[in-house]
Design a protein around this motif. Structure first.
Motif, mmCIF file in Angstrom:
data_model
loop_
_atom_site.group_PDB
_atom_site.id
_atom_site.type_symbol
_atom_site.label_atom_id
_atom_site.label_comp_id
_atom_site.label_asym_id
_atom_site.label_seq_id
_atom_site.Cartn_x
_atom_site.Cartn_y
_atom_site.Cartn_z
ATOM 1 N N VAL A 252 -41.666 -22.368 78.937
ATOM 2 C CA VAL A 252 -42.216 -22.575 77.594
ATOM 3 C C VAL A 252 -41.216 -22.094 76.551
ATOM 4 C CG1 VAL A 252 -44.022 -21.887 75.959
ATOM 5 C CG2 VAL A 252 -44.621 -22.400 78.342
ATOM 6 N N PHE A 253 -40.967 -22.943 75.552
ATOM 7 C CA PHE A 253 -40.200 -22.554 74.375
ATOM 8 C C PHE A 253 -41.143 -22.588 73.176
ATOM 9 C CE2 PHE A 253 -36.797 -24.704 76.928
ATOM 10 C CZ PHE A 253 -36.056 -23.564 77.203
ATOM 11 N N VAL A 254 -41.229 -21.483 72.443
ATOM 12 C CA VAL A 254 -42.056 -21.420 71.243
ATOM 13 C C VAL A 254 -41.162 -21.738 70.047
ATOM 14 C CG1 VAL A 254 -43.579 -20.002 69.828
ATOM 15 C CG2 VAL A 254 -43.530 -19.674 72.317
ATOM 16 N N GLY A 255 -41.478 -22.802 69.336
ATOM 17 C CA GLY A 255 -40.635 -23.233 68.232
ATOM 18 C C GLY A 255 -40.670 -22.283 67.053
ATOM 19 N N VAL A 256 -39.478 -21.921 66.546
ATOM 20 C CA VAL A 256 -39.373 -21.061 65.366
ATOM 21 C C VAL A 256 -38.459 -21.746 64.345
ATOM 22 C CG1 VAL A 256 -39.804 -18.912 66.618
ATOM 23 C CG2 VAL A 256 -37.455 -19.739 66.409
ATOM 24 N N PRO A 257 -38.769 -21.637 63.046
ATOM 25 C CA PRO A 257 -38.029 -22.385 62.032
ATOM 26 C C PRO A 257 -36.885 -21.592 61.403
ATOM 27 C CG PRO A 257 -39.978 -21.436 61.032
ATOM 28 C CD PRO A 257 -39.968 -20.971 62.474
ATOM 29 N N THR A 258 -35.810 -22.306 61.094
ATOM 30 C CA THR A 258 -34.761 -21.731 60.248
ATOM 31 C C THR A 258 -34.606 -22.527 58.953
ATOM 32 O OG1 THR A 258 -33.048 -23.017 61.384
ATOM 33 C CG2 THR A 258 -33.469 -20.787 62.198
ATOM 34 N N TYR A 259 -35.408 -23.582 58.796
ATOM 35 C CA TYR A 259 -35.414 -24.324 57.539
ATOM 36 C C TYR A 259 -36.331 -23.607 56.545
ATOM 37 C CZ TYR A 259 -39.896 -25.947 59.325
ATOM 38 O OH TYR A 259 -41.178 -25.992 59.815
ATOM 39 N N ARG A 260 -36.447 -24.137 55.349
ATOM 40 C CA ARG A 260 -37.301 -23.535 54.320
ATOM 41 C C ARG A 260 -38.587 -24.342 54.217
ATOM 42 N NH1 ARG A 260 -34.754 -19.838 51.175
ATOM 43 N NH2 ARG A 260 -36.267 -20.070 49.482
ATOM 44 N N PRO A 261 -39.669 -23.874 54.854
ATOM 45 C CA PRO A 261 -40.941 -24.592 54.774
ATOM 46 C C PRO A 261 -41.564 -24.456 53.398
ATOM 47 C CG PRO A 261 -41.214 -22.534 55.955
ATOM 48 C CD PRO A 261 -39.749 -22.663 55.662
ATOM 49 N N LYS A 262 -42.714 -25.102 53.217
ATOM 50 C CA LYS A 262 -43.377 -25.104 51.909
ATOM 51 C C LYS A 262 -43.706 -23.685 51.447
ATOM 52 C CE LYS A 262 -45.421 -29.667 52.670
ATOM 53 N NZ LYS A 262 -46.687 -30.412 52.860
ATOM 54 N N MET A 263 -44.128 -22.839 52.360
ATOM 55 C CA MET A 263 -44.490 -21.466 52.009
ATOM 56 C C MET A 263 -43.486 -20.508 52.649
ATOM 57 S SD MET A 263 -48.638 -21.451 52.174
ATOM 58 C CE MET A 263 -49.615 -22.517 51.120
ATOM 59 N N ASP A 264 -42.218 -20.608 52.209
ATOM 60 C CA ASP A 264 -41.173 -19.855 52.897
ATOM 61 C C ASP A 264 -41.256 -18.354 52.635
ATOM 62 O OD1 ASP A 264 -40.393 -19.966 50.279
ATOM 63 O OD2 ASP A 264 -38.293 -20.399 50.695
ATOM 64 N N TRP A 265 -42.073 -17.931 51.664
ATOM 65 C CA TRP A 265 -42.252 -16.488 51.503
ATOM 66 C C TRP A 265 -43.115 -15.929 52.640
ATOM 67 C CZ3 TRP A 265 -44.797 -20.166 48.644
ATOM 68 C CH2 TRP A 265 -46.183 -20.193 48.752
ATOM 69 N N ALA A 266 -43.909 -16.794 53.282
ATOM 70 C CA ALA A 266 -44.784 -16.350 54.371
ATOM 71 C C ALA A 266 -44.222 -16.738 55.723
ATOM 72 C CB ALA A 266 -46.185 -16.942 54.200
ATOM 73 N N GLU A 267 -43.706 -17.959 55.838
ATOM 74 C CA GLU A 267 -43.186 -18.442 57.120
ATOM 75 C C GLU A 267 -41.674 -18.523 57.069
ATOM 76 O OE1 GLU A 267 -43.230 -22.332 60.076
ATOM 77 O OE2 GLU A 267 -44.282 -22.410 58.162
ATOM 78 N N ASN A 268 -41.015 -17.760 57.882
ATOM 79 C CA ASN A 268 -39.562 -17.823 58.013
ATOM 80 C C ASN A 268 -39.181 -17.332 59.405
ATOM 81 O OD1 ASN A 268 -39.444 -14.897 57.909
ATOM 82 N ND2 ASN A 268 -39.662 -15.071 55.680
ATOM 83 N N LEU A 269 -37.897 -17.324 59.686
ATOM 84 C CA LEU A 269 -37.449 -16.964 61.034
ATOM 85 C C LEU A 269 -37.861 -15.552 61.408
ATOM 86 C CD1 LEU A 269 -35.815 -17.723 63.560
ATOM 87 C CD2 LEU A 269 -33.782 -16.826 62.392
ATOM 88 N N THR A 270 -37.726 -14.608 60.493
ATOM 89 C CA THR A 270 -38.078 -13.219 60.787
ATOM 90 C C THR A 270 -39.552 -13.078 61.137
ATOM 91 O OG1 THR A 270 -36.331 -12.418 59.311
ATOM 92 C CG2 THR A 270 -38.090 -10.875 59.886
ATOM 93 N N VAL A 271 -40.419 -13.698 60.345
ATOM 94 C CA VAL A 271 -41.855 -13.643 60.595
ATOM 95 C C VAL A 271 -42.185 -14.311 61.928
ATOM 96 C CG1 VAL A 271 -44.098 -14.506 59.818
ATOM 97 C CG2 VAL A 271 -42.506 -13.503 58.177
ATOM 98 N N ALA A 272 -41.570 -15.471 62.180
ATOM 99 C CA ALA A 272 -41.858 -16.198 63.414
ATOM 100 C C ALA A 272 -41.459 -15.387 64.646
ATOM 101 C CB ALA A 272 -41.130 -17.539 63.406
ATOM 102 N N LEU A 273 -40.265 -14.805 64.642
ATOM 103 C CA LEU A 273 -39.808 -14.037 65.801
ATOM 104 C C LEU A 273 -40.649 -12.785 66.010
ATOM 105 C CD1 LEU A 273 -35.936 -14.351 65.387
ATOM 106 C CD2 LEU A 273 -37.382 -15.505 67.071
ATOM 107 N N ARG A 274 -41.024 -12.140 64.919
ATOM 108 C CA ARG A 274 -41.890 -10.969 65.041
ATOM 109 C C ARG A 274 -43.247 -11.372 65.617
ATOM 110 N NH1 ARG A 274 -42.239 -5.827 62.242
ATOM 111 N NH2 ARG A 274 -44.406 -5.089 62.105
#
Length: 331
Positions: A252-274
């Motif tokens: 299983v690979f859990v997808g994590v983003p490095t792009y800038r989503p619509k709510m990038d203050w909430a969703e980003n690589l650091t938040v996803a990895l944590r």
């Protein structure tokens, strides 16, 4: 609502204990197969993969045409790329990333319900394996949990890839939060349009897919939640649930983003990895198969993001976490 926000914030505060893994994936841009590159560029790619302990790269090689073909002009440099990856980054699986918009209620591009189209897709897959690719990575969208044609395609592709000792992987949308809701959506909503039945895999469908493939990459990103704690809970929940559900069957690979989503203050690589690490913390036991994250994507990941990924995800160089994936030659 205030209680939910406060509860998520309290849950989010403790530092995760889980370390990352050495089995990780990367979605890579089409230019790697469609445009020429120098030997130095291939060496730099290999160094990046090895430094970040990427074991599987999904090189975009499509998309499929409506009839299941991919014009050879679109991937004229694929063989050179694969040879370079095998030479400079031995052990890394270069997979052909292929997909298209699935025809639903007359809208879309490729109709997998047509047997002749599925047969042509398999012929196209074989051509990519002939070029030396280590596997086929499918990303057809949307896929609903009653899509028998998609499962039939996986059956045929699995026969092809395993006969050659190669991998079959698939990208799927994040699973449902509540499977029972899918029947309600199906009854009340169309499959196309602004208010549509969401194409989320149920537990049963995810198990069916896992029985047919070697790797499942969950597209966990694009959560559109307003706070970091809620976005982190989203990643944690899907990590835990997916690994508990199919982690003993499939990588299983859990997808994590490095792009800038619509709510990038909430969703980003650091938040996803944590969030992924929090989800691993909550497992009663580790899954039997390898697991890691899938970074989306190489064209949006700069040096700062890679540094953050190494600092917050990878285990120390001397620490080995979990088995590494190999080609399925013993199945």
């Amino acid at each position: 609502m205030a209680i939910a926000f406060a509860g998520a914030w309290v849950w989010w505060q403790p530092e995760p204990k889980a370390r990352g893994t050495e089995v990780n994936a990367l979605w890579a841009r089409h230019q790697w197969v469609g445009e020429p590159h120098t030997d130095a560029e291939y060496r730099a790619l290999a160094a990046l993969l090895q430094e970040n302990r990427i074991t599987d790269v999904f090189f975009h090689a499509g998309p499929f045409e409506a009839d299941g073909t991919v014009p050879a002009s679109k991937y004229r440099y694929a063989k050179r790329l694969v040879a370079a990856v095998h030479k400079y980054a031995p052990g890394v699986h270069a997979q052909a990333y292929l997909g298209q918009i699935r025809t639903v209620e007359g809208k879309g591009v490729i109709d997998l319900d047509v047997p002749a189209v599925r047969e042509q897709v398999l012929k196209t897959d074989a051509a990519f394996l002939d070029l030396g690719f280590d596997g086929i990575h499918y990303d057809f969208e949307p896929i609903y949990p009653d899509d028998r044609a998609f499962l039939a395609l996986l059956d045929g592709t699995r026969e092809l890839t395993r006969s050659r000792g190669r991998l079959l992987s698939v990208a799927l949308e994040q699973p449902t939060l509540f499977d029972a809701a899918q029947s309600v959506y199906k009854a009340l909503l169309p499959r196309t349009g602004p208010w549509h039945y969401p194409p989320r895999p149920t537990d049963d469908f995810l198990r069916k897919v896992a029985r047919r493939v070697d790797q499942v990459a969950i597209m966990t990103y694009d959560v559109s939640l307003p706070t970091r704690s809620l976005a982190g809970w989203h990643f944690a929940r899907h990590t835990r649930h997916t690994l508990e559900l199919i982690g003993d069957q499939v990588t299983v690979f859990v997808g994590v983003p490095t792009y800038r989503p619509k709510m990038d203050w909430a969703e980003n690589l650091t938040v996803a990895l944590r969030g992924v690490r929090r989800g691993i913390d909550e497992l009663k036991r580790p899954p039997k198969r390898p697991y890691g994250v899938g970074v989306y994507a190489d064209w949006t990941t700069g040096p700062a993001e890679w540094a953050r990924y190494r600092a917050t995800w990878l285990p120390p160089a001397t620490e080995k976490v979990g088995p590494r994936e190999t080609r399925p030659t013993t199945y």
